[in-house]
Design a protein around this motif. Structure first.
Motif, PDB file in Angstrom:
ATOM      1  N   LEU A  84       0.871  -1.182   0.000  1.00 40.06           N
ATOM      2  CA  LEU A  84       0.000   0.000   0.000  1.00 40.06           C
ATOM      3  C   LEU A  84       0.907   1.231   0.000  1.00 40.06           C
ATOM      4  N   LEU A  85       0.840   2.037  -1.042  1.00 40.54           N
ATOM      5  CA  LEU A  85       1.673   3.237  -1.046  1.00 40.54           C
ATOM      6  C   LEU A  85       1.164   4.171   0.049  1.00 40.54           C
ATOM      7  N   GLY A  86       2.125   4.768   0.772  1.00 40.08           N
ATOM      8  CA  GLY A  86       1.773   5.493   1.995  1.00 40.08           C
ATOM      9  C   GLY A  86       1.263   6.906   1.797  1.00 40.08           C
ATOM     10  N   ASP A  87       1.095   7.354   0.542  1.00 40.66           N
ATOM     11  CA  ASP A  87       0.645   8.733   0.380  1.00 40.66           C
ATOM     12  C   ASP A  87      -0.620   8.855  -0.470  1.00 40.66           C
ATOM     13  N   ASP A  88      -1.382   7.781  -0.561  1.00 46.24           N
ATOM     14  CA  ASP A  88      -2.719   7.918  -1.137  1.00 46.24           C
ATOM     15  C   ASP A  88      -3.674   7.027  -0.359  1.00 46.24           C
ATOM     16  N   PHE A  89      -4.943   7.359  -0.430  1.00 45.32           N
ATOM     17  CA  PHE A  89      -5.913   6.554   0.305  1.00 45.32           C
ATOM     18  C   PHE A  89      -7.227   6.479  -0.475  1.00 45.32           C
ATOM     19  N   LYS A 143       2.516  10.113 -15.768  1.00 40.51           N
ATOM     20  CA  LYS A 143       3.083  10.246 -14.407  1.00 40.51           C
ATOM     21  C   LYS A 143       2.867   8.979 -13.584  1.00 40.51           C
ATOM     22  N   LYS A 144       2.346   7.926 -14.226  1.00 43.80           N
ATOM     23  CA  LYS A 144       1.997   6.694 -13.497  1.00 43.80           C
ATOM     24  C   LYS A 144       2.598   5.468 -14.174  1.00 43.80           C
ATOM     25  N   GLY A 145       2.334   4.309 -13.592  1.00 42.37           N
ATOM     26  CA  GLY A 145       2.668   3.060 -14.256  1.00 42.37           C
ATOM     27  C   GLY A 145       1.494   2.677 -15.146  1.00 42.37           C
ATOM     28  N   ILE A 184       4.460  -0.646 -17.947  1.00 42.81           N
ATOM     29  CA  ILE A 184       5.536   0.339 -18.221  1.00 42.81           C
ATOM     30  C   ILE A 184       5.415   1.514 -17.257  1.00 42.81           C
ATOM     31  N   GLU A 185       6.523   1.916 -16.666  1.00 41.69           N
ATOM     32  CA  GLU A 185       6.514   3.053 -15.743  1.00 41.69           C
ATOM     33  C   GLU A 185       6.601   4.372 -16.503  1.00 41.69           C
ATOM     34  N   LYS A 186       5.713   5.284 -16.185  1.00 41.42           N
ATOM     35  CA  LYS A 186       5.700   6.655 -16.723  1.00 41.42           C
ATOM     36  C   LYS A 186       6.030   6.717 -18.222  1.00 41.42           C
ATOM     37  N   PRO A 187       5.120   6.158 -19.045  1.00 40.48           N
ATOM     38  CA  PRO A 187       5.385   6.144 -20.499  1.00 40.48           C
ATOM     39  C   PRO A 187       5.365   7.562 -21.092  1.00 40.48           C
ATOM     40  N   ALA A 204      -4.110   2.664 -15.220  1.00 42.82           N
ATOM     41  CA  ALA A 204      -2.919   3.116 -14.490  1.00 42.82           C
ATOM     42  C   ALA A 204      -2.802   2.369 -13.164  1.00 42.82           C
ATOM     43  N   ILE A 205      -1.566   2.101 -12.765  1.00 37.54           N
ATOM     44  CA  ILE A 205      -1.323   1.452 -11.467  1.00 37.54           C
ATOM     45  C   ILE A 205      -1.719   2.440 -10.371  1.00 37.54           C
ATOM     46  N   SER A 206      -2.529   1.939  -9.424  1.00 37.87           N
ATOM     47  CA  SER A 206      -3.139   2.885  -8.488  1.00 37.87           C
ATOM     48  C   SER A 206      -2.513   2.924  -7.096  1.00 37.87           C
ATOM     49  N   GLY A 207      -1.457   2.150  -6.841  1.00 34.21           N
ATOM     50  CA  GLY A 207      -0.834   2.241  -5.520  1.00 34.21           C
ATOM     51  C   GLY A 207      -1.228   1.150  -4.539  1.00 34.21           C
ATOM     52  N   ARG A 208      -1.875   0.110  -5.025  1.00 35.09           N
ATOM     53  CA  ARG A 208      -2.213  -1.050  -4.189  1.00 35.09           C
ATOM     54  C   ARG A 208      -1.875  -2.314  -4.979  1.00 35.09           C
ATOM     55  N   TYR A 209      -1.187  -3.269  -4.344  1.00 35.60           N
ATOM     56  CA  TYR A 209      -0.713  -4.473  -5.045  1.00 35.60           C
ATOM     57  C   TYR A 209      -0.790  -5.666  -4.097  1.00 35.60           C
ATOM     58  N   ILE A 210      -0.931  -6.869  -4.669  1.00 36.54           N
ATOM     59  CA  ILE A 210      -0.616  -8.098  -3.931  1.00 36.54           C
ATOM     60  C   ILE A 210       0.514  -8.730  -4.736  1.00 36.54           C
ATOM     61  N   LEU A 250       9.550  -0.207  -8.995  1.00 40.81           N
ATOM     62  CA  LEU A 250       8.757  -1.399  -8.661  1.00 40.81           C
ATOM     63  C   LEU A 250       8.155  -1.986  -9.940  1.00 40.81           C
ATOM     64  N   THR A 251       7.714  -1.083 -10.828  1.00 42.02           N
ATOM     65  CA  THR A 251       7.102  -1.515 -12.095  1.00 42.02           C
ATOM     66  C   THR A 251       8.063  -2.383 -12.913  1.00 42.02           C
ATOM     67  N   ASP A 252       9.354  -2.050 -12.889  1.00 40.41           N
ATOM     68  CA  ASP A 252      10.326  -2.858 -13.645  1.00 40.41           C
ATOM     69  C   ASP A 252      10.460  -4.260 -13.042  1.00 40.41           C
ATOM     70  N   THR A 259     -13.101   5.667  -4.371  1.00 36.37           N
ATOM     71  CA  THR A 259     -12.483   6.889  -4.883  1.00 36.37           C
ATOM     72  C   THR A 259     -11.059   6.959  -4.376  1.00 36.37           C
ATOM     73  N   ARG A 260     -10.097   6.995  -5.308  1.00 40.53           N
ATOM     74  CA  ARG A 260      -8.696   7.070  -4.905  1.00 40.53           C
ATOM     75  C   ARG A 260      -8.316   8.530  -4.688  1.00 40.53           C
ATOM     76  N   ILE A 261      -7.699   8.803  -3.563  1.00 33.76           N
ATOM     77  CA  ILE A 261      -7.323  10.181  -3.251  1.00 33.76           C
ATOM     78  C   ILE A 261      -5.803  10.262  -3.125  1.00 33.76           C
ATOM     79  N   ASP A 262      -5.211  11.067  -3.990  1.00 30.70           N
ATOM     80  CA  ASP A 262      -3.763  11.245  -3.992  1.00 30.70           C
ATOM     81  C   ASP A 262      -3.425  12.465  -3.140  1.00 30.70           C
ATOM     82  N   VAL A 263      -2.275  12.427  -2.480  1.00 29.73           N
ATOM     83  CA  VAL A 263      -1.894  13.569  -1.650  1.00 29.73           C
ATOM     84  C   VAL A 263      -0.522  14.079  -2.100  1.00 29.73           C
TER      85      VAL A 263
END
Ligand code: G1P
Length: 280
Positions: free
Chosen positions: A119-124, A162-164, A179-182, A192-198, A220-222, A242-246
């Motif tokens: 879980l990326l620590g700067d979006d929720f 600006k995303k994967g 692909i990261e930031k094409p 787009a990759i949204s910041g949550r992965y298993i 991480l994308t690579d 709803t994804r909220i970026d900070v």
């Protein structure tokens, strides 16, 4: 194998939020009354995660202290303390930050051969009937508990740079390319990759071999792309909510408004102020 562990990278410098982040971690900035990192940790616990490793860096002491269980405080804090009793949280310092993939690699021993949520620590997420990470864990189990699952959202071409970016096989959720930031000319998908992965444990072996990207980071994308090269399956899963970026001051302001306005009385106050500003 069940997903019990989560990795939360929170070592970023937050330069786009300066001066607010001069001495405090961006993950500790409050969204109305709650630090972002607390919202992320709550999501993990409510998704059934029982062990969390938070990757920290410079100036992150207040972040660690925030997870001490205290006996004082208001109702919201008491609720948080109760949640904290369900989980074991440890911290690891990324002393020489070299990107998100490098931060995740620091969690290799923590993962110890188990699948992990990231879980990326700067979006929720807001407005989720099922917590975002739980949605991915459910997808992981449904698909046989062996494939990597990447949470995705639909984004415009401009924002995708600006995303994967994820390209899936026709009529399927199976990922064909990642692909990261094409460059804008290479954007061929809206996912787009949204910041949550298993992620499966093999990811750590792949990340060890990833070299620096053009922007000088271990992505991480690579590492995920290397899983595909090795014929390991990745599925994309659209997260409901709803994804909220900070990431920058405007996004931060909007994040505050959206979160605070979940409370009807606050919403009324905010609307009153905005209306009077518009009338002036
Ligand atoms: C990171 C990932 C990217 C992902 C994004 C989600 O990028 O590298 O693939 O789409 O998070 O926010 P960053 O925002 O750290 O540049």
């Amino acid at each position: 194998m069940k997903v019990r562990k989560a990795i939360i990278p929170a070592a970023g410098k937050g330069t786009r939020l300066l001066p607010a982040t001069k001495t405090q971690p961006k993950e500790m900035l409050p969204i109305y009354d709650t630090p972002v990192i607390q919202l992320v940790v709550e999501e993990a616990i409510k998704s059934g995660i029982t062990e969390i490793l938070i990757i920290t860096g410079e100036n992150k002491h207040s972040l660690e202290k925030h997870f001490d269980i205290t006996n004082t405080g208001n109702g919201k804090l008491k609720e948080f303390n109760k949640l904290l009793e369900k989980v074991d949280i440890t911290f690891k310092r990324q002393s020489n930050p070299r990107g998100l993939g490098d931060a995740i690699l620091r969690a290799k021993n923590f993962a110890h051969g188990e699948p992990c949520a990231i879980l990326l620590g700067d979006d929720f997420y807001l407005n989720c009937e099922t917590p975002a990470t739980k949605q991915l864990i459910d997808a992981y189990e449904k698909l046989g508990s062996s494939a990597t699952i990447v949470g995705v959202e639909n984004l415009s071409k401009e924002k995708m740079t600006k995303k994967g970016m994820i390209v899936v096989k026709k009529g399927s959720t199976e990922v064909e390319r990642i692909i990261e930031k094409p460059d804008i000319d290479s954007v061929v998908s809206e996912l787009a990759i949204s910041g949550r992965y298993i992620v499966v444990p093999e990811l750590f072996l792949k990340l060890e071999k990833v070299t620096e990207s053009v922007r000088g980071e271990i992505e991480l994308t690579d590492g995920l792309a290397e899983l595909l090269n090795d014929k390991l399956t990745i599925h994309a899963h659209s997260i409901e909510g709803t994804r909220i970026d900070v990431g920058n001051p405007t996004e931060y302001l909007i994040a505050n408004l959206k979160y605070a306005m979940l409370d009807e009385s606050v919403k009324k106050e905010v609307i009153k102020v905005i209306k009077s500003e518009l009338d002036n």
